[in-house]
Design a protein around this motif. Sequence first.
Motif, PDB file in Angstrom:
ATOM      1  N   THR A 242     -25.565  13.987  34.258  1.00  0.00           N
ATOM      2  CA  THR A 242     -24.180  13.570  34.519  1.00  0.00           C
ATOM      3  C   THR A 242     -24.090  12.333  35.402  1.00  0.00           C
ATOM      4  OG1 THR A 242     -23.499  15.898  34.411  1.00  0.00           O
ATOM      5  CG2 THR A 242     -21.939  14.350  35.384  1.00  0.00           C
ATOM      6  N   ILE A 243     -24.935  12.280  36.453  1.00  0.00           N
ATOM      7  CA  ILE A 243     -24.861  11.219  37.446  1.00  0.00           C
ATOM      8  C   ILE A 243     -26.047  10.277  37.288  1.00  0.00           C
ATOM      9  CG2 ILE A 243     -24.647  10.663  39.896  1.00  0.00           C
ATOM     10  CD1 ILE A 243     -22.392  12.457  38.834  1.00  0.00           C
ATOM     11  N   ALA A 244     -25.789   9.008  37.042  1.00  0.00           N
ATOM     12  CA  ALA A 244     -26.855   8.012  36.909  1.00  0.00           C
ATOM     13  C   ALA A 244     -27.257   7.513  38.293  1.00  0.00           C
ATOM     14  CB  ALA A 244     -26.377   6.844  36.047  1.00  0.00           C
ATOM     15  N   TYR A 245     -28.558   7.558  38.576  1.00  0.00           N
ATOM     16  CA  TYR A 245     -29.063   7.093  39.871  1.00  0.00           C
ATOM     17  C   TYR A 245     -29.361   5.600  39.806  1.00  0.00           C
ATOM     18  CZ  TYR A 245     -32.585   6.113  43.446  1.00  0.00           C
ATOM     19  OH  TYR A 245     -33.303   5.548  44.468  1.00  0.00           O
ATOM     20  N   ASN A 246     -28.807   4.862  40.785  1.00  0.00           N
ATOM     21  CA  ASN A 246     -29.067   3.425  40.897  1.00  0.00           C
ATOM     22  C   ASN A 246     -29.143   3.088  42.383  1.00  0.00           C
ATOM     23  OD1 ASN A 246     -29.021   0.627  41.040  1.00  0.00           O
ATOM     24  ND2 ASN A 246     -27.565   0.400  39.361  1.00  0.00           N
ATOM     25  N   ARG A 247     -30.342   2.836  42.851  1.00  0.00           N
ATOM     26  CA  ARG A 247     -30.523   2.654  44.295  1.00  0.00           C
ATOM     27  C   ARG A 247     -29.856   1.385  44.826  1.00  0.00           C
ATOM     28  NH1 ARG A 247     -36.669   2.302  45.648  1.00  0.00           N
ATOM     29  NH2 ARG A 247     -35.757   2.093  47.724  1.00  0.00           N
ATOM     30  N   TYR A 248     -29.440   0.472  43.944  1.00  0.00           N
ATOM     31  CA  TYR A 248     -28.917  -0.818  44.396  1.00  0.00           C
ATOM     32  C   TYR A 248     -27.389  -0.886  44.455  1.00  0.00           C
ATOM     33  CZ  TYR A 248     -33.736  -2.143  43.514  1.00  0.00           C
ATOM     34  OH  TYR A 248     -35.106  -2.198  43.526  1.00  0.00           O
ATOM     35  N   ILE A 249     -26.690   0.142  43.993  1.00  0.00           N
ATOM     36  CA  ILE A 249     -25.230   0.066  44.021  1.00  0.00           C
ATOM     37  C   ILE A 249     -24.710   0.440  45.412  1.00  0.00           C
ATOM     38  CG2 ILE A 249     -25.033   0.579  41.571  1.00  0.00           C
ATOM     39  CD1 ILE A 249     -24.211   3.417  42.298  1.00  0.00           C
ATOM     40  N   ASP A 250     -23.464   0.079  45.679  1.00  0.00           N
ATOM     41  CA  ASP A 250     -22.871   0.338  46.992  1.00  0.00           C
ATOM     42  C   ASP A 250     -22.581   1.819  47.171  1.00  0.00           C
ATOM     43  OD1 ASP A 250     -22.929  -2.357  47.581  1.00  0.00           O
ATOM     44  OD2 ASP A 250     -20.894  -2.711  46.837  1.00  0.00           O
ATOM     45  N   THR A 251     -22.564   2.223  48.437  1.00  0.00           N
ATOM     46  CA  THR A 251     -22.238   3.604  48.776  1.00  0.00           C
ATOM     47  C   THR A 251     -20.773   3.889  48.458  1.00  0.00           C
ATOM     48  OG1 THR A 251     -23.895   3.633  50.534  1.00  0.00           O
ATOM     49  CG2 THR A 251     -22.139   5.279  50.672  1.00  0.00           C
ATOM     50  N   LYS A 252     -20.506   5.044  47.879  1.00  0.00           N
ATOM     51  CA  LYS A 252     -19.134   5.435  47.532  1.00  0.00           C
ATOM     52  C   LYS A 252     -18.395   5.946  48.773  1.00  0.00           C
ATOM     53  CE  LYS A 252     -19.658   4.857  43.020  1.00  0.00           C
ATOM     54  NZ  LYS A 252     -20.971   4.207  43.054  1.00  0.00           N
ATOM     55  N   GLU A 253     -17.077   5.904  48.690  1.00  0.00           N
ATOM     56  CA  GLU A 253     -16.269   6.393  49.814  1.00  0.00           C
ATOM     57  C   GLU A 253     -16.406   7.890  49.990  1.00  0.00           C
ATOM     58  OE1 GLU A 253     -12.224   5.191  49.852  1.00  0.00           O
ATOM     59  OE2 GLU A 253     -12.669   3.061  49.590  1.00  0.00           O
ATOM     60  N   GLY A 254     -16.604   8.610  48.901  1.00  0.00           N
ATOM     61  CA  GLY A 254     -16.750  10.062  48.976  1.00  0.00           C
ATOM     62  C   GLY A 254     -17.435  10.583  47.726  1.00  0.00           C
ATOM     63  N   LEU A 255     -17.795  11.871  47.743  1.00  0.00           N
ATOM     64  CA  LEU A 255     -18.517  12.457  46.613  1.00  0.00           C
ATOM     65  C   LEU A 255     -17.634  12.567  45.372  1.00  0.00           C
ATOM     66  CD1 LEU A 255     -20.646  15.207  48.394  1.00  0.00           C
ATOM     67  CD2 LEU A 255     -21.232  12.836  47.873  1.00  0.00           C
ATOM     68  N   ALA A 256     -16.320  12.616  45.575  1.00  0.00           N
ATOM     69  CA  ALA A 256     -15.417  12.633  44.422  1.00  0.00           C
ATOM     70  C   ALA A 256     -15.583  11.353  43.595  1.00  0.00           C
ATOM     71  CB  ALA A 256     -13.972  12.783  44.880  1.00  0.00           C
TER      72      ALA A 256
END
Length: 656
Positions: A309-323
């Motif tokens: 379901t969730i694609a891992y990408n170490r280079y993207i920005d941190t999200k505001e929340g888990l939602a």
Amino acid sequence: MKTSIQKHLFTAIALISTTLFFAQDFEFKNYNWNENDTKIEIPENYKNEKEVILDRTIKIELVVVGKSAKQYRLLHEKTYINSDDAIERNNKIYLPFSNDEVVLTNKARVILKDGKIISLDKKDIKEEVDEEKGVKYNYFAVNGLDKGAVIETIFVLEENPELDGKTFRMQDEYPILNVNFALIYPKHLSFKTKSYNGLNEPVIDENSNEKKSFLTISQSNIPALDNDEKYSNWNANLKMFRYKLDANQYSGAKNLYNFKEFATNFYERMQPEMDKKQQKAIDEFCSSIPKSEDIQDQVWNIENKIKKTIAYNRYIDTKEGLADVIKTKQANQSDLLRFYIAVFKYFQIENNVVLTSKREKLPFDKEFESYENLNDLLFYFPAIKKYCTPTEVEYRIPLFPAEVANNYGLFVKTKVFGGVAMGIGDINFIEIPGTEITHDIMDITIDFTKDIENPLVSSNLTFGGYSGLNFQPIKDFASAEVYKSVLKDVAKNYTVDTEYKTLTTENDGTDFIGKKPFVLKVTFDGKDLIQKAGGNYLFSVGQTIGKQMELYQENKRVLPVEIDYPHYYTRKIKMILPKGATVKNLDKFIMDYKMEVNGKTEATFVSNYKQNGEEITVENTEYYKIMNYPLNQFDQYKAVINAAADFNKIVIILNK
């Protein structure tokens, strides 16, 4: 997984002082090679070497400028080229720069055997792109290189300080005539250091300069360490040196960059408070995950759902929340860890986050606290003593990357003090799943009854654990056409390149990883395994088990054996002969090779046969229960692993 807290602790705590140094005052600012030093002198014992590092000099200086700090690094190397291989290997001099570094000096020259000098400058710098990694590399293009030449390079870089743990390798696959290392730093700082594998201990000079300390290591005649030895861990056996900042007498800070502090900070970052919106999003996500009373099954279901379901990408920005992670279906490393932890909390599954390193790149030293060893991640589940990896999409519990196993790690767990949950860290050993997981089974039937010159061979091949992992994910990540081609290539190994009659598989795809073994069933005509010799038929029965690794060791073995993971094989070959047929030299199937380590049989190849009328059954067992085997028992190990290759060569003689 280094955090901003770790990377900038140097500035905030370690280097705050009233003593200021300025960038232009670092010791090797005007460092240069000796323009007149163009005579090539090679010691007699090195003249036949393909390549020799004559001098390797590394200097690091830490400089405070106001309230910020910089690190200056010098790399000076002279390499003697004495073979065609060395010429090919050195016609590109890669520049050791990253994006956060400033290049102050960048020089290279070639001193030819006749004394002529070829100077390289900016126009000789080329660029190449690694399309697979998406990384650009710059290098000096060296032309006119010949045997007997010396390549000399000098690089001086300005970069951010590396004080939470740094390793320098002082040995190479080529001999080093002289190596010199220096760490220069303000006197109010002190460092923790460690030398490995026979490297000299550092010498600290605190008297020659009133403001700076000099930590130096020098060593001569360091032998080459061959990195081509199979089943070995080259990096773990090199002479190397580690250091980290340990104390600051001005601030009174001691035991800096320790694992206890790391575990506390890491835990706080990974356990954020969630508002109702965030918790509702997690609850809804978890409601779609199948439930199981078995903890391992439940973890498998969670891991499978998140990875699909969730694609891992170490280079993207941190999200505001888990939602937002759920909404965008993307997560960087920190977000993904928080997400897993939140889901495990929903299912009330106790877990530890494990931070470690790849043992073949930078082995984890439990006696030396270095953040350099905390770049790889696992989850550990104490109730079942199993691990899973959050970031590697093709793995499922109980399988995780073998390269981080058989190694130590920092286990960050929850501890409640006075009703308050906190993170504590323990150093523990990361066990790899044993031979009960990675078990390959071969069940082969060779039927001569219809045609002794063209027997029907039916092979049922089962690949368990890490062995099955080599095949199972491919179906989900490749097109049907590519997957069919892959299976055809796999089958070739067991059909002796003969076109198969039938080929089927079972348990392929990620849905079976860690649950069921991969099964390959193949049938083929065995005519290419038969040779007629007068009235006899020579049948290469050993080839039906597939090509086997044969371990050659022309030179004296230097490194102890280290394999990727424990592995078990059981093989059964049934040969059905026509009535009245006879067979000779069955005694070749009787083999018995065993290796004991500390009084236990840890590696073996044992084979035998039975004959019942026209039916002959050959059975053999081969296993490697541990990953490390002593150097002084290498010949025993070699005998075991080569036994399968010897079995592969067995030919029996049939007669009607």
